[in-house]
Scaffold this motif. Structure first.
Motif, short mmCIF file in Angstrom:
data_model
loop_
_atom_site.label_atom_id
_atom_site.label_comp_id
_atom_site.label_asym_id
_atom_site.label_seq_id
_atom_site.Cartn_x
_atom_site.Cartn_y
_atom_site.Cartn_z
N ALA A 88 -83.48 26.30 56.57
CA ALA A 88 -83.44 25.41 55.40
C ALA A 88 -82.51 24.22 55.66
O ALA A 88 -82.82 23.08 55.29
N ALA A 89 -81.37 24.48 56.29
CA ALA A 89 -80.45 23.39 56.64
C ALA A 89 -81.09 22.45 57.64
O ALA A 89 -80.97 21.22 57.54
N LEU A 90 -81.79 23.01 58.63
CA LEU A 90 -82.47 22.20 59.64
C LEU A 90 -83.52 21.30 58.99
O LEU A 90 -83.63 20.12 59.33
N ALA A 91 -84.30 21.85 58.06
CA ALA A 91 -85.34 21.07 57.39
C ALA A 91 -84.73 19.91 56.61
O ALA A 91 -85.23 18.78 56.65
N ALA A 92 -83.65 20.17 55.88
CA ALA A 92 -83.00 19.11 55.10
C ALA A 92 -82.47 18.02 56.00
O ALA A 92 -82.71 16.82 55.77
N PHE A 93 -81.77 18.40 57.04
CA PHE A 93 -81.11 17.44 57.92
C PHE A 93 -82.12 16.60 58.71
O PHE A 93 -82.06 15.36 58.72
N LEU A 133 -80.85 6.66 50.30
CA LEU A 133 -81.02 7.54 49.15
C LEU A 133 -82.40 8.20 49.16
O LEU A 133 -82.52 9.41 48.89
N MET A 134 -83.44 7.43 49.50
CA MET A 134 -84.79 7.99 49.53
C MET A 134 -84.91 9.06 50.60
O MET A 134 -85.52 10.12 50.38
N ALA A 135 -84.31 8.82 51.77
CA ALA A 135 -84.35 9.82 52.84
C ALA A 135 -83.57 11.08 52.45
O ALA A 135 -83.98 12.20 52.76
N THR A 136 -82.45 10.90 51.74
CA THR A 136 -81.68 12.05 51.26
C THR A 136 -82.49 12.90 50.30
O THR A 136 -82.49 14.14 50.38
N LEU A 137 -83.20 12.25 49.39
CA LEU A 137 -84.05 12.98 48.43
C LEU A 137 -85.16 13.73 49.16
O LEU A 137 -85.50 14.86 48.79
N ARG A 138 -85.73 13.13 50.17
CA ARG A 138 -86.77 13.83 50.95
C ARG A 138 -86.20 15.05 51.65
O ARG A 138 -86.86 16.09 51.75
N GLY A 139 -84.97 14.93 52.15
CA GLY A 139 -84.34 16.09 52.77
C GLY A 139 -84.15 17.23 51.80
O GLY A 139 -84.36 18.40 52.14
N LEU A 140 -83.76 16.91 50.56
CA LEU A 140 -83.58 17.94 49.55
C LEU A 140 -84.91 18.60 49.18
O LEU A 140 -84.99 19.82 48.99
N VAL A 141 -85.97 17.79 49.09
CA VAL A 141 -87.30 18.35 48.82
C VAL A 141 -87.72 19.29 49.95
O VAL A 141 -88.28 20.37 49.73
N ALA A 142 -87.43 18.87 51.19
CA ALA A 142 -87.79 19.70 52.34
C ALA A 142 -87.12 21.06 52.28
O ALA A 142 -87.76 22.10 52.47
N SER A 143 -85.83 21.08 52.01
CA SER A 143 -85.11 22.36 51.97
C SER A 143 -85.59 23.22 50.81
O SER A 143 -85.67 24.45 50.93
N ALA A 144 -85.94 22.59 49.68
CA ALA A 144 -86.44 23.36 48.54
C ALA A 144 -87.77 24.02 48.86
O ALA A 144 -88.06 25.12 48.37
N CYS A 145 -88.59 23.37 49.69
CA CYS A 145 -89.89 23.94 50.07
C CYS A 145 -89.74 25.11 51.05
O CYS A 145 -90.58 26.01 51.07
N ILE A 146 -88.70 25.06 51.86
CA ILE A 146 -88.54 26.07 52.91
C ILE A 146 -88.28 27.46 52.32
O ILE A 146 -88.78 28.46 52.85
N PHE A 147 -87.54 27.55 51.23
CA PHE A 147 -87.19 28.87 50.70
C PHE A 147 -88.41 29.68 50.26
O PHE A 147 -88.56 30.83 50.68
#
Length: 281
Positions: A88-93, A133-147
């Protein structure tokens, strides 16, 4: 006899203290939000493609390292609880990093789309902040999908409601740090060298970021522990583990937050400076 033609003037014309009303220029905040909303709208339309980009590599890693090797008894059954937070951390980063680095290289060097953005009534540094900011939001979406996807692969996922504040904070800081590194790379690297640069960056980031092992367990491999400690992804992985599975040895949460904040601020300053320099060329 000719009739003199008169030009009609507004009633307040010529009166002291009164001016003809003109449409106002949009505020900087309004322009910033409009550009951010436009990018968010485009992201929503391409969510399926984004999900494939987000999920493919992390889920394959999760499936092979936890499910397949666990079934073959090469790793312990509880290894998934250690690996999923790291994935999940990898996906966000990495999603945050890639979401801004690749587009910047193309927009500055190939399509020249960045010139249109720079014509907006917005300071140059805020154009970079919007990208960040847009890239940060995409990272958060990515980590939310991983779980949920990880839970489907493994059968369950580690979860701890008490760790939610720390989880959200660490993922936000990790996404921010990844996006800041992406801006720095995307503005400094010329287009014809971006493939080589990513080959040099991505593999070391992925495999020294403590996604598959706790940093504190590397005491017998000190040199690799030092290398891993220099990777900002390490503190994202360790912070997510501290939030979800505190029984696994991990770096102290306050140190993860401090390190991620330092990396994010340093690379944000470097990235915005590089962006402004590139925009003025």
């Amino acid at each position: 006899m000719t009739t003199a033609h008169r030009t009609e003037l507004p009633e307040n014309a010529g009166r002291p203290g009164l001016e003809v009303s003109r449409p106002g220029r949009p505020s900087v905040g309004r322009v910033f939000l409009a550009i951010l909303w436009r990018d968010a709208f485009v992201t929503g339309k391409e969510f399926g493609l984004l999900l494939v980009q987000i999920a493919l590599t992390p889920l394959f890693m999760l499936f092979i390292f936890a499910k397949v090797l666990g079934t073959l008894n090469y790793v312990r059954p509880e290894f998934g609880d250690l690996l999923l937070p790291g994935i999940a951390a990898l996906a966000a980063f990495l999603t945050a990093l890639q979401s801004v680095a690749y587009p910047l290289v193309m927009e500055f060097g190939v399509t020249r789309e960045m010139e249109d953005r720079l014509l907006a009534p917005l300071p140059v540094h805020l154009v970079a902040v919007e990208k960040l900011l847009m890239a940060t939001l995409r990272g958060l979406v990515a980590s939310a999908c991983i779980f949920p996807l990880g839970a489907l692969v493994l059968g369950d996922a580690p979860w701890r409601a008490a760790g939610m504040p720390l989880l959200l904070l660490v993922l936000a800081l990790g996404s921010w740090a990844g996006a800041a590194i992406g801006i720095t790379v995307g503005t400094l690297v010329p287009p014809h060298r971006i493939s080589i640069m990513f080959a040099l960056i991505m593999a070391p980031l992925m495999f020294t970021g403590a996604t598959q092992y706790p940093l504190v367990s590397l005491d017998d491999l000190r040199w690799f522990q030092v290398v891993s400690a220099l990777n900002p992804l390490t503190y994202t992985s360790e912070g997510v583990r501290a939030a979800l599975v505190p029984s696994i040895p991990h770096v102290q949460p306050w140190l993860c937050v401090l390190a991620l904040t330092g990396y994010a601020l340093a690379f944000t300053a470097a990235g915005i400076a590089a962006f402004r320099h590139r925009a003025q060329k």
